[in-house]
Design a protein around this motif. Sequence first.
Motif, short mmCIF file in Angstrom:
data_model
loop_
_atom_site.label_atom_id
_atom_site.label_comp_id
_atom_site.label_asym_id
_atom_site.label_seq_id
_atom_site.Cartn_x
_atom_site.Cartn_y
_atom_site.Cartn_z
N TYR A 44 33.78 -3.83 -61.14
CA TYR A 44 32.75 -3.82 -59.59
C TYR A 44 32.77 -5.10 -59.06
CZ TYR A 44 29.59 -7.13 -61.67
OH TYR A 44 29.10 -8.38 -62.44
N GLU A 45 32.40 -5.15 -57.81
CA GLU A 45 32.11 -6.41 -57.00
C GLU A 45 30.59 -5.98 -56.51
OE1 GLU A 45 34.95 -6.55 -54.00
OE2 GLU A 45 34.30 -5.01 -52.90
N GLU A 52 24.83 -4.26 -52.58
CA GLU A 52 25.55 -2.88 -53.05
C GLU A 52 26.67 -3.16 -53.94
OE1 GLU A 52 26.54 -0.63 -49.48
OE2 GLU A 52 28.52 -1.65 -49.49
N LEU A 53 26.92 -2.33 -54.81
CA LEU A 53 28.05 -2.40 -55.76
C LEU A 53 29.30 -1.61 -55.29
CD1 LEU A 53 25.64 -1.95 -58.89
CD2 LEU A 53 26.77 -4.07 -58.58
N GLY A 91 20.25 4.16 -58.49
CA GLY A 91 20.75 4.29 -56.98
C GLY A 91 21.22 5.64 -56.65
N THR A 92 21.94 5.38 -55.49
CA THR A 92 22.76 6.52 -54.88
C THR A 92 24.34 6.09 -54.80
OG1 THR A 92 22.06 6.28 -52.59
CG2 THR A 92 20.75 7.72 -54.09
N ALA A 93 25.12 6.92 -55.19
CA ALA A 93 26.41 6.63 -55.18
C ALA A 93 27.36 7.36 -54.01
CB ALA A 93 27.05 6.67 -56.31
N SER A 94 28.35 6.91 -53.34
CA SER A 94 29.10 8.00 -52.42
C SER A 94 30.67 7.38 -52.77
CB SER A 94 28.77 7.39 -50.89
OG SER A 94 29.05 6.07 -50.65
N ILE A 133 33.87 3.68 -54.73
CA ILE A 133 32.53 4.05 -54.73
C ILE A 133 31.72 3.27 -54.62
CG2 ILE A 133 30.94 4.90 -56.73
CD1 ILE A 133 33.49 5.72 -58.75
N ARG A 134 30.85 3.48 -53.76
CA ARG A 134 29.57 2.35 -53.19
C ARG A 134 28.37 2.81 -53.79
NH1 ARG A 134 29.82 0.68 -46.98
NH2 ARG A 134 31.78 0.27 -47.91
#
Length: 149
Positions: A44-45, A52-53, A91-94, A133-134
């Motif tokens: 990840y970053e 956000e990750l 959270g939510t991911a996109s 993936i955000r």
Amino acid sequence: MVSLEPSGPWSRERADEFLTQTTIPLRLSCRTPAGDPWMLSLWYEWDIENTELRCATSADADVVRFLRAHDDVAFEVSTNDPPYRGVRGRGTASVEPDAEKTVLRRLIGRYLGDDETPLTKRLLSPDRDEVSIRIRPTKLHTWDYTSRM
């Protein structure tokens, strides 16, 4: 910068520092299309400005299908050795296409350096379709057991 103050002993600035400097993979929890729990580890970053990750994976990875069915996630970045400390949240991911492998290239630099390893060559192969993936956290929590250990 989006304001999201964590619960726990650390300030947002300390959580940002930990997430930026730590190169332990993120543990991501999501659900399968059937609703069963699923967990995996990803590089990840941490984007401080956008709170956000970002992760990268193959476009045909199971998690891509899972996140498209259910975008709610939980995550954790924590040390594997004492003293235990870290950041977790939900959270939510996109999922977004990353044809140029921009996120993956940054993650390779972050986790492997710039060397030409066999893994790097395989990951950057022109035949491999990549996505990013955000993860947009809605809750952050920190812990630090340094004083107990």
